[in-house]
Scaffold this active site. Structure first.
Site, mmCIF file in Angstrom:
data_model
loop_
_atom_site.group_PDB
_atom_site.id
_atom_site.type_symbol
_atom_site.label_atom_id
_atom_site.label_comp_id
_atom_site.label_asym_id
_atom_site.label_seq_id
_atom_site.Cartn_x
_atom_site.Cartn_y
_atom_site.Cartn_z
ATOM 1 N N HIS A 83 7.249 4.216 16.030
ATOM 2 C CA HIS A 83 6.888 4.340 14.617
ATOM 3 C C HIS A 83 7.294 5.691 14.040
ATOM 4 O O HIS A 83 7.927 5.781 12.983
ATOM 5 C CB HIS A 83 5.379 4.121 14.474
ATOM 6 C CG HIS A 83 4.893 4.042 13.068
ATOM 7 N ND1 HIS A 83 4.445 5.143 12.367
ATOM 8 C CD2 HIS A 83 4.760 2.987 12.223
ATOM 9 C CE1 HIS A 83 4.059 4.768 11.161
ATOM 10 N NE2 HIS A 83 4.244 3.466 11.045
ATOM 11 N N ASP A 118 2.356 11.649 12.948
ATOM 12 C CA ASP A 118 2.599 10.249 13.283
ATOM 13 C C ASP A 118 2.380 10.027 14.785
ATOM 14 O O ASP A 118 1.518 10.672 15.386
ATOM 15 C CB ASP A 118 4.028 9.885 12.865
ATOM 16 C CG ASP A 118 4.190 8.439 12.453
ATOM 17 O OD1 ASP A 118 3.950 7.565 13.310
ATOM 18 O OD2 ASP A 118 4.568 8.167 11.300
ATOM 19 N N SER A 173 4.338 2.275 5.579
ATOM 20 C CA SER A 173 4.772 3.350 6.477
ATOM 21 C C SER A 173 6.248 3.657 6.294
ATOM 22 O O SER A 173 6.686 4.783 6.542
ATOM 23 C CB SER A 173 4.539 2.952 7.941
ATOM 24 O OG SER A 173 3.242 3.261 8.361
#
Length: 518
Positions: free
Chosen positions: A190, A158, A345
């Protein structure tokens, strides 16, 4: 002379006829002059080494003659399972020469991959944990077995992870930075958010699993396919040398245009025994057109909302294996605290976390995990989308599984060759995938960007505030309601130095890490 010329022309014609395909990516955002080269499965190590030596000579000759590209040459080398290949920046003539090698399978332009999440302002409570452990929506508690993923390692491929966040309780480490930006942190938020859902004490599903941060996307949430393939390669090698690939989970909350190279790398990781959870994408379109979601051997995850409908943004289609909560999910943010995000996600790490949970509870691994998740899930998703073969929402079956595992695996037993106490570590270069975790605390040493991260240090990594900046085109999120964190005895006023010395010094440290990686 005429005969020699005839033979030369014939050989050239044969070479051209057997040349590898140079794939076209007309709808993708490509990295200028950057390519991924994949070798055929039967390429030996000697063949691969010979090809690299030839490439160096050919590339140097072409660049010297034309001098058209700056900073050109090989960047990443891939070599795991059956997959051998590399990426780099090359001019057009060099690429044509590469394609003529009979050992080359294909050449693919390097494309940009992005995260599949977006920041949203929201004050709703986190609901995903409760939903995956109850048969109906609206429940307020998360029911789970106390094994909680213990003994399983999750790789977060990621934007990086704030490994010092209190929700990880010291179970997260920095692994590798394939972005090569010199910034070993999560500058976007994220990766920290998805990791919190997987293994966080408060926000997570597998609350006792370990986590390794593998940074393949920059702080803007995007990065080249070549770096992501390198991150997969690194993760497989690290898992193989630290507990085994059959005790490893990889989460990929990212995607882009269809890529043969990326799908091939993902498939090889699964073949090695890892479980891969992949986000389907947020374009409300057929996921079959994106990678790695279109790779059949991974577990591709669509997003659901609180009412068990498919999230309006979620991709759909034949590639979808499962659905998981993905709308308005609260999880960890860099620097401490929490924030809400939505996207596939956020759905994929629910599957990755539940996979780690079941792997510890039932002893299953690899592709069997996705099948087990389908078996335990509930057929409750409405409007799954055109051509979507499933409406299954993941569920842990109520702590113990609820439904018996038809093929239970035997409980793993320690290898007789393993010592009961860890050996004293010997000096080694930081950042090697096989580097053992130390038996005694030690100060971390700097590592080069893009190399596997350091072992757990005896002292915490020095922390600093993380910006938690929004994704491009989004406004900054309003802070989500803060949840009370009590990661250590004493709350905000406890003596950290005394606590660290008491619990992480001397023999206690040795015993803890003896069981941690075995």
């Amino acid at each position: 002379m005429g005969v020699f010329r005839f033979i030369s022309i014939s050989l050239a014609a044969v070479s051209a006829a057997n040349a590898a395909q140079i794939l076209s990516m007309p709808h993708a955002q490509t990295v200028p002059n950057s390519y991924i080269v994949m070798m055929k499965d039967d390429t030996s190590d000697d063949d691969f080494n010979h090809h690299q030596s030839w490439l160096q000579s050919t590339h140097t000759h072409n660049i010297t003659r034309r001098a058209t590209i700056q900073n050109a040459g090989m960047r990443h080398k891939y070599n795991f399972s059956k997959m051998k290949g590399y990426s780099g920046i090359f001019d057009e003539e060099t690429i044509k020469d590469i394609a003529k090698d009979p050992k080359v399978m294909f050449v693919e332009p390097d494309t940009i991959i992005s995260v599949h999440g977006k920041v949203e302002q929201s004050n709703v409570p986190s609901w995903g944990l409760a939903r995956i452990s109850n048969p109906q929506p609206g429940a307020g508690s998360y029911i789970y077995d106390s094994s909680a993923g213990e003994g399983i390692t999750v790789y977060s491929v990621d934007t990086g992870v704030d490994v010092n966040h209190e929700d990880f309780e010291g179970r997260a480490i920095w692994g590798s930075n394939q972005v090569n930006d010199g910034d070993d942190r999560d500058g976007s938020g994220h990766g920290t958010h998805t990791s919190g859902t997987m293994v966080g004490k408060e926000f997570g599903i597998a609350k006792k699993a370990k986590l390794v941060a593998v940074k393949v996307l920059g702080n803007d949430g995007s990065g080249p396919t070549s770096g992501i393939v390198a991150g997969i390669n690194w993760s497989v090698e690290h898992a193989r040398q630290n507990g085994g690939t059959k005790k490893a989970v990889m989460n990929m909350s990212l995607g882009g245009s269809s890529s043969s190279a990326l799908n091939r790398a993902a498939a090889q990781a699964v073949e090695q025994g890892m479980f891969l959870s992949v986000a389907a994408g947020n374009d409300n379109q057929d996921a079959q057109s994106s990678s790695p979601a279109s790779e059949p051997s991974v577990c591709t995850v669509g997003s659901s909302a609180e009412d068990d409908s498919r999230s309006s943004f979620s991709n759909w289609g034949p590639a979808i294996d499962l659905f998981a909560p993905g709308s308005n999910i609260i999880s960890a943010r860099p620097g401490g605290g929490s924030q809400s995000m939505s996207g596939t996600s956020m759905a994929a790490p629910h599957v990755a976390g539940l996979a780690a949970y079941l792997m510890a509870l039932e002893g299953i691994s690899g592709g069997a995990v996705c099948d087990r998740l389908k078996e335990l899930g509930t057929s409750s998703i409405t409007d799954a989308g055109p051509g979507t073969p499933t409406n299954v929402l993941i569920n842990n079956g109520g702590a113990k599984g609820g439904k018996p595992n038809p093929n239970p695996a035997p409980s793993p037993s320690p290898s007789p060759s393993q010592p009961s106490e860890p050996q004293q570590p010997t000096p080694s270069q930081p950042g090697q995938p096989g580097e053992p975790f130390p038996g005694e605390p030690q100060q971390p040493t700097p590592s080069q960007p893009g190399q596997p991260g350091e072992p757990f240090p005896g002292e915490p990594f020095p922390g600093e505030p993380f910006p938690g900046e929004p994704f491009p085109g989004e406004s900054a999120p309003a802070p989500a309601p803060q949840h009370p964190h009590t990661p250590y005895p004493g709350g905000d006023n406890f003596d950290f130095d005394g606590f660290w010395k008491k619990y992480f010094g001397g023999e206690h440290w040795r015993k803890m890490f003896s069981s941690f990686w075995n």
